[in-house]
Design a protein around this motif. Structure first.
Motif, short mmCIF file in Angstrom:
data_model
loop_
_atom_site.label_atom_id
_atom_site.label_comp_id
_atom_site.label_asym_id
_atom_site.label_seq_id
_atom_site.Cartn_x
_atom_site.Cartn_y
_atom_site.Cartn_z
N GLU A 168 0.84 -1.20 0.00
CA GLU A 168 0.00 0.00 0.00
C GLU A 168 0.87 1.26 0.00
O GLU A 168 0.60 2.23 -0.71
CB GLU A 168 -0.91 0.00 1.23
CG GLU A 168 -1.95 -1.11 1.25
CD GLU A 168 -3.21 -0.71 0.50
OE1 GLU A 168 -3.28 0.43 0.02
OE2 GLU A 168 -4.14 -1.53 0.40
N ILE A 169 1.92 1.25 0.80
CA ILE A 169 2.79 2.43 0.90
C ILE A 169 3.51 2.66 -0.43
O ILE A 169 3.61 3.79 -0.91
CB ILE A 169 3.81 2.26 2.03
CG1 ILE A 169 3.09 2.19 3.39
CG2 ILE A 169 4.81 3.40 2.04
CD1 ILE A 169 3.98 1.77 4.54
N ARG A 170 4.01 1.59 -1.06
CA ARG A 170 4.70 1.74 -2.34
C ARG A 170 3.76 2.28 -3.41
O ARG A 170 4.15 3.14 -4.22
CB ARG A 170 5.29 0.39 -2.78
CG ARG A 170 6.43 -0.11 -1.91
CD ARG A 170 7.14 -1.27 -2.59
NE ARG A 170 8.02 -1.96 -1.67
CZ ARG A 170 7.75 -3.13 -1.08
NH1 ARG A 170 6.60 -3.74 -1.36
NH2 ARG A 170 8.60 -3.70 -0.26
N GLU A 171 2.54 1.77 -3.43
CA GLU A 171 1.56 2.23 -4.42
C GLU A 171 1.24 3.70 -4.22
O GLU A 171 1.07 4.46 -5.18
CB GLU A 171 0.30 1.38 -4.34
CG GLU A 171 0.50 -0.04 -4.86
CD GLU A 171 -0.74 -0.90 -4.68
OE1 GLU A 171 -1.68 -0.44 -3.97
OE2 GLU A 171 -0.78 -2.01 -5.23
N GLN A 172 1.13 4.11 -2.95
CA GLN A 172 0.84 5.51 -2.66
C GLN A 172 1.98 6.40 -3.13
O GLN A 172 1.76 7.47 -3.72
CB GLN A 172 0.63 5.71 -1.16
CG GLN A 172 0.39 7.17 -0.77
CD GLN A 172 0.27 7.34 0.73
OE1 GLN A 172 -0.04 6.38 1.43
NE2 GLN A 172 0.51 8.53 1.23
N ARG A 173 3.23 5.98 -2.88
CA ARG A 173 4.38 6.77 -3.32
C ARG A 173 4.44 6.87 -4.83
O ARG A 173 4.75 7.92 -5.39
CB ARG A 173 5.67 6.14 -2.78
CG ARG A 173 5.85 6.28 -1.27
CD ARG A 173 7.08 5.53 -0.82
NE ARG A 173 7.29 5.68 0.62
CZ ARG A 173 8.22 5.00 1.30
NH1 ARG A 173 9.00 4.12 0.67
NH2 ARG A 173 8.36 5.18 2.60
N SER A 210 1.24 24.70 -6.29
CA SER A 210 1.35 23.28 -6.67
C SER A 210 1.75 22.43 -5.47
O SER A 210 1.21 21.33 -5.27
CB SER A 210 2.36 23.13 -7.79
OG SER A 210 2.55 21.77 -8.12
N LEU A 211 2.69 22.94 -4.65
CA LEU A 211 3.13 22.20 -3.46
C LEU A 211 1.99 22.05 -2.46
O LEU A 211 1.82 20.99 -1.85
CB LEU A 211 4.32 22.90 -2.81
CG LEU A 211 5.66 22.79 -3.56
CD1 LEU A 211 6.70 23.68 -2.92
CD2 LEU A 211 6.14 21.34 -3.55
N GLN A 234 -3.12 16.49 -1.15
CA GLN A 234 -3.37 15.18 -1.74
C GLN A 234 -2.71 14.08 -0.94
O GLN A 234 -3.31 13.02 -0.68
CB GLN A 234 -2.86 15.17 -3.18
CG GLN A 234 -3.10 13.85 -3.92
CD GLN A 234 -2.53 13.87 -5.33
OE1 GLN A 234 -1.96 14.87 -5.76
NE2 GLN A 234 -2.67 12.77 -6.04
N LEU A 235 -1.45 14.32 -0.50
CA LEU A 235 -0.75 13.33 0.30
C LEU A 235 -1.43 13.09 1.64
O LEU A 235 -1.53 11.96 2.12
CB LEU A 235 0.71 13.77 0.54
CG LEU A 235 1.65 13.65 -0.66
CD1 LEU A 235 2.97 14.33 -0.36
CD2 LEU A 235 1.89 12.18 -1.01
N GLN A 236 -1.92 14.16 2.27
CA GLN A 236 -2.62 14.00 3.55
C GLN A 236 -3.88 13.16 3.39
O GLN A 236 -4.19 12.30 4.21
CB GLN A 236 -2.96 15.38 4.12
CG GLN A 236 -1.75 16.15 4.63
CD GLN A 236 -2.07 17.55 5.06
OE1 GLN A 236 -3.09 18.12 4.62
NE2 GLN A 236 -1.24 18.13 5.92
#
Length: 278
Positions: free
Chosen positions: A202-207, A252-253, A259-261
């Motif tokens: 899951e973490i790899r897919e999110q990254r 953009s940041l 989005q990351l949160q």
């Protein structure tokens, strides 16, 4: 005979599996302890498992002294090199031992005592084990694996460290799971091998989903004159000001952070669901 067990030295030894310990126990009961235990003064430095079994069953054993050491660091380096040479030692443990060897060697290297010494030291040969590549070579691992082990040592919970030490999870997956908060690491470990692998996935897919794709590079020959009709000419003529560019990057940041949160919340919910399902 008084034999002392140094817990730090004993921690360098990968514990035997239940089947390995039983096989050693059967061998000692049938044939006795043929190989002498190695001591430094009264400290046991080789033969910890044999010593425990011999004491349990009252089996006689012999000891020999290694008198070549002048300090505990000498003993540690000797034990580390002995274990790094053994094929039975796991990849994770070899990496841990090689990193420990790096620390000992670095502590022994004299530091510059003056500005002149520091200047002279720029051209002096670097001490052994000073680079990650040298550590990886000593451990028979890749530099990337050493980097992952360093991350595990810094960020992993004790439960996650034990999971990778026992082989429940790979070094790569453990380094990934170590990016989670400690309580979520503990929960993932409690869920077993399947949940640990799922959490790492899951973490790899999110990254991967949040990674910004690289823009293709435009190669221009120095021998070709510019005409003003090149595909980048209009963009160059209409280049935004520095302030506008910075405002655009900040916006953009902020969007990426939001989005990351949101994805982190979703990931935590998925992990919680997997834990409940297990």
């Amino acid at each position: 005979m008084n034999i002392t067990i140094n817990q730090v030295l004993q921690s360098y030894i990968d514990p035997l599996t239940a089947s390995e310990y039983a096989a050693l126990e059967r061998s000692l009961l049938a044939e006795g302890c043929r190989d002498a235990l190695v001591l430094w003064n009264d400290v046991l430095i080789d033969g910890h498992n044999r010593y425990a079994i011999c004491r349990q069953h009252g089996i006689e054993f012999k000891t020999i002294q290694n008198t070549s050491f002048t300090s505990l660091d000498d003993v540690m380096l000797w034990m580390i090199d002995n274990h790094l040479a053994r094929r039975s030692v796991s990849d994770f443990q070899r990496g841990v031992l090689a990193l420990r060897k790096k620390e000992i060697v670095a502590a022994r290297s004299p530091a510059p005592v003056s500005a002149q010494d520091a200047a002279d030291g720029e051209n002096a040969p670097k001490p052994a084990m000073s680079t990650r590549e040298e550590v990886a070579k000593a451990a028979r691992l890749s530099s990337n694996q050493i980097s992952q082990i360093e991350k595990i040592q810094k960020a992993a919970s004790p439960e996650l460290v034990e999971a990778v030490r026992s082989g429940t999870i790979s070094i790569n997956a453990a380094a990934t799971v170590a990016s989670l908060p400690p309580e979520e690491q503990v929960a993932a470990v409690a869920g077993g091998k399947k949940l640990l692998r799922q959490a790492a996935k899951e973490i790899r897919e999110q990254r991967a989903a949040t990674r910004t794709p690289r823009e293709p590079k435009v190669h221009v020959s120095q021998d070709t004159p510019e005409t003003g009709n090149e595909p980048w000419a209009d963009n160059a003529a209409q280049a935004p000001s520095e302030a506008e560019r910075l405002r655009g990057e900040i916006a953009s940041l902020k969007q990426k952070v939001a989005q990351l949160q949101a994805e982190n919340v979703e990931l935590n919910q998925r992990i919680a669901t997997l834990i409940d399902a297990s």
